[in-house]
Scaffold this active site. Sequence first.
Site, PDB file in Angstrom:
ATOM      1  N   GLN A  88      37.666  41.461  37.890  1.00  0.00           N
ATOM      2  CA  GLN A  88      38.284  40.468  37.017  1.00  0.00           C
ATOM      3  C   GLN A  88      37.544  40.343  35.690  1.00  0.00           C
ATOM      4  O   GLN A  88      36.323  40.350  35.645  1.00  0.00           O
ATOM      5  CB  GLN A  88      38.283  39.093  37.701  1.00  0.00           C
ATOM      6  CG  GLN A  88      39.285  38.949  38.807  1.00  0.00           C
ATOM      7  CD  GLN A  88      39.560  37.499  39.120  1.00  0.00           C
ATOM      8  OE1 GLN A  88      40.281  36.826  38.389  1.00  0.00           O
ATOM      9  NE2 GLN A  88      38.985  37.005  40.207  1.00  0.00           N
ATOM     10  N   ARG A 133      39.816  40.818  48.064  1.00  0.00           N
ATOM     11  CA  ARG A 133      40.787  39.944  48.722  1.00  0.00           C
ATOM     12  C   ARG A 133      41.543  40.745  49.780  1.00  0.00           C
ATOM     13  O   ARG A 133      41.859  41.914  49.569  1.00  0.00           O
ATOM     14  CB  ARG A 133      41.778  39.345  47.714  1.00  0.00           C
ATOM     15  CG  ARG A 133      41.103  38.418  46.713  1.00  0.00           C
ATOM     16  CD  ARG A 133      42.071  37.846  45.700  1.00  0.00           C
ATOM     17  NE  ARG A 133      41.358  37.096  44.671  1.00  0.00           N
ATOM     18  CZ  ARG A 133      41.926  36.561  43.592  1.00  0.00           C
ATOM     19  NH1 ARG A 133      43.235  36.711  43.400  1.00  0.00           N
ATOM     20  NH2 ARG A 133      41.206  35.905  42.703  1.00  0.00           N
ATOM     21  N   LYS A 152      47.571  25.369  35.821  1.00  0.00           N
ATOM     22  CA  LYS A 152      47.158  26.484  34.971  1.00  0.00           C
ATOM     23  C   LYS A 152      48.298  26.938  34.072  1.00  0.00           C
ATOM     24  O   LYS A 152      49.478  26.696  34.345  1.00  0.00           O
ATOM     25  CB  LYS A 152      46.679  27.657  35.823  1.00  0.00           C
ATOM     26  CG  LYS A 152      47.707  28.157  36.842  1.00  0.00           C
ATOM     27  CD  LYS A 152      47.177  29.344  37.636  1.00  0.00           C
ATOM     28  CE  LYS A 152      48.188  29.789  38.688  1.00  0.00           C
ATOM     29  NZ  LYS A 152      47.838  31.055  39.305  1.00  0.00           N
ATOM     30  N   CYS A 163      34.272  31.790  40.616  1.00  0.00           N
ATOM     31  CA  CYS A 163      33.954  30.450  40.124  1.00  0.00           C
ATOM     32  C   CYS A 163      32.780  29.790  40.859  1.00  0.00           C
ATOM     33  O   CYS A 163      31.947  29.149  40.207  1.00  0.00           O
ATOM     34  CB  CYS A 163      35.192  29.553  40.131  1.00  0.00           C
ATOM     35  SG  CYS A 163      36.422  29.899  41.344  1.00  0.00           S
ATOM     36  N   HIS A 204      34.272  31.200  32.789  1.00  0.00           N
ATOM     37  CA  HIS A 204      34.382  29.766  33.055  1.00  0.00           C
ATOM     38  C   HIS A 204      33.732  29.023  31.895  1.00  0.00           C
ATOM     39  O   HIS A 204      32.595  29.311  31.515  1.00  0.00           O
ATOM     40  CB  HIS A 204      33.709  29.421  34.384  1.00  0.00           C
ATOM     41  CG  HIS A 204      34.418  30.048  35.550  1.00  0.00           C
ATOM     42  ND1 HIS A 204      34.109  31.317  35.995  1.00  0.00           N
ATOM     43  CD2 HIS A 204      35.456  29.607  36.303  1.00  0.00           C
ATOM     44  CE1 HIS A 204      34.916  31.629  36.998  1.00  0.00           C
ATOM     45  NE2 HIS A 204      35.744  30.619  37.207  1.00  0.00           N
ATOM     46  N   ASP A 251      36.697  37.769  34.001  1.00  0.00           N
ATOM     47  CA  ASP A 251      36.650  36.356  34.335  1.00  0.00           C
ATOM     48  C   ASP A 251      35.717  35.590  33.396  1.00  0.00           C
ATOM     49  O   ASP A 251      34.775  36.159  32.843  1.00  0.00           O
ATOM     50  CB  ASP A 251      36.149  36.215  35.777  1.00  0.00           C
ATOM     51  CG  ASP A 251      36.662  34.950  36.444  1.00  0.00           C
ATOM     52  OD1 ASP A 251      37.506  34.270  35.845  1.00  0.00           O
ATOM     53  OD2 ASP A 251      36.214  34.658  37.562  1.00  0.00           O
ATOM     54  N   HIS A 279      38.951  27.762  33.778  1.00  0.00           N
ATOM     55  CA  HIS A 279      38.877  29.101  34.365  1.00  0.00           C
ATOM     56  C   HIS A 279      39.844  29.968  33.571  1.00  0.00           C
ATOM     57  O   HIS A 279      41.013  29.604  33.434  1.00  0.00           O
ATOM     58  CB  HIS A 279      39.342  29.102  35.821  1.00  0.00           C
ATOM     59  CG  HIS A 279      38.651  28.136  36.723  1.00  0.00           C
ATOM     60  ND1 HIS A 279      37.920  28.544  37.827  1.00  0.00           N
ATOM     61  CD2 HIS A 279      38.594  26.788  36.727  1.00  0.00           C
ATOM     62  CE1 HIS A 279      37.450  27.473  38.462  1.00  0.00           C
ATOM     63  NE2 HIS A 279      37.854  26.405  37.810  1.00  0.00           N
TER      64      HIS A 279
END
Length: 585
Positions: A322, A304, A410, A275, A326, A324, A456
């Site tokens: 990911q 991570r 979320k 992000c 946004h 991912d 997100h």
Amino acid sequence: MVNFKEDENLNTLNHSCAHLMAQAIKHLYPQAKFWVGPVVAEGFYYDVDLGDDVIRDEDIAAIEKEMKKIAKTGKKIIRKEISKEEALEMFKDDEYKIDLINNLEDGNITCYEQGDFTDLCRGPHVDNVKLCRNFKLIRHSGAYWKGDSNNKVLQRIYGVCFPTPEELEAHLQLLEEAKERDHRKIGKDMGLFMVDDLIGRGLPMFLPKGYVIWQELENYIKDKERKLGYLHVMTPCIGTVNLYKTSGHWDHYKENMFPAMDVDGESFVLRPMNCPHHMMIYANRMHSYKDLPIRIGEIAHDFRYESSGTLKGIERGRHFCQNDAHIFVTPEQIEDEFKRVVDLIFSTYKDFGITDYRCVLSLRDPADKVKYHDDDEMWNKAEDALRTVLNDLGIEYTEEIGEAAFYGPKLDVNVKPAVGNEYTLSTCQLDFCLPAKFNLTYIDKDGEKKTPVVLHRAILGSLDRFMAYILEETKGNLPTWLAPVQVRVMPVKTDNEELMEYAHEICSALEEKNVRVELDDRGEKLGYRMREGQIQKVPYLLVIGFNEKEDRTVSYRLHGEADTTVLGLDEFVEKIDSEIKNKVH
């Protein structure tokens, strides 16, 4: 599968069985010292220091035999209260128990006695050891004392216990099913991915066949996203510490990140999420309300720090990718865009035949000012907005406190896999926080600067975890469009020139349609090659003999089926081409 920790009766029974196991170990290994023996979701375990002795697979049977012997005695399990001083004296030769006792508050301490064995414990326990007779020791491993790698490695032995033999047997069958479905076993059998300690724990590497599946998943989701107006980007796998201080991750997520690296006077970290990078892409130029919504997507490499005990193949690693995105919206666009995300999630689930899932509205814990960004007004606004959208869309959901991201609430879509406990696959998070932290703006219709809201979202979650999920759901029997090898051609005789010529012709016809085909021209017996094709889960195994060559046909066997079907070559090519293009599952 049952959760032993959450079921009160099973919890008590399994904790008692842990003591039964400890007593048996003490009989066989008089020098044994015990750390803790808790009940966990999958049963119970005990951490044991056996000195120079090491538990091996063959020793487990001896421990079980001694446990059964003790259980037959039916000894009462007696609760006793003793003072801290008495406890220290009772366990004066056991440094592990002394450590536990010293960390307890002053006052009476409980211990439980069963025959010749007494152990420190809060309880509760069942009435007698005979009630623990329906057990099975599952596995054993090493575990650092207190989970600290600087401490001694103890031996951890896991087990399960049930009230009846029938329940135990049913559970053991489920465990066998879980072994067969374990994506790590499937991945090894099919040659999909590997891990090696020299590379690093939690850092899986995709082999050619595994990367084919990975690419198919990437192409699948990016194609769906493009049709919905997503713009894909590529951003670096690292960022400055200042980037994550700006976003708030440094304060709220640091323990899950790898340590900073100092280069040329700047500190950098491997990114745990994307992000902040996407915020900066948005900030790269001015925006009008007419530009919004802006949908930025990326298949992004993230890192991570996961503790070694939680690592599990490609389901949970320290590196993952990911799916991912946004979405930058005006407040008025929240509901429409959120609905688009939900529709995309459920459309994807339909494509993959995923039906067992539930929706969770994950909220913050208002009392936790450390984990969550401290802004009550922002949180109330975001949670109310998301709750309103879910209600307006008629989505059934449950609410869970303390499961939100640090910057906003979320929607989590939790899948229930064929074996094991549920976990989150897809998510959509509502964020009023980060756009403000990065001073993001757009010009509204009145010419004023406003702060956008960000959604997100991750549809497949991480490609790695999604791949693990699909492998376990299908036992590796992937739909043809996703299989790394879709067709394997096996001539009956590999030393016959005419048969080999026809086999090559079949392969060429399939390759022209972009079918992933392999020619198995090894000199091994046909039965051996067939069995290997079954192990590697190839959807179509083609056996080519002289009849097939003369008739210009193919004889194929679908994976998992015993019957053979004969089709003309052109007809078969069209059949499999249609099956792949339509993503039949």
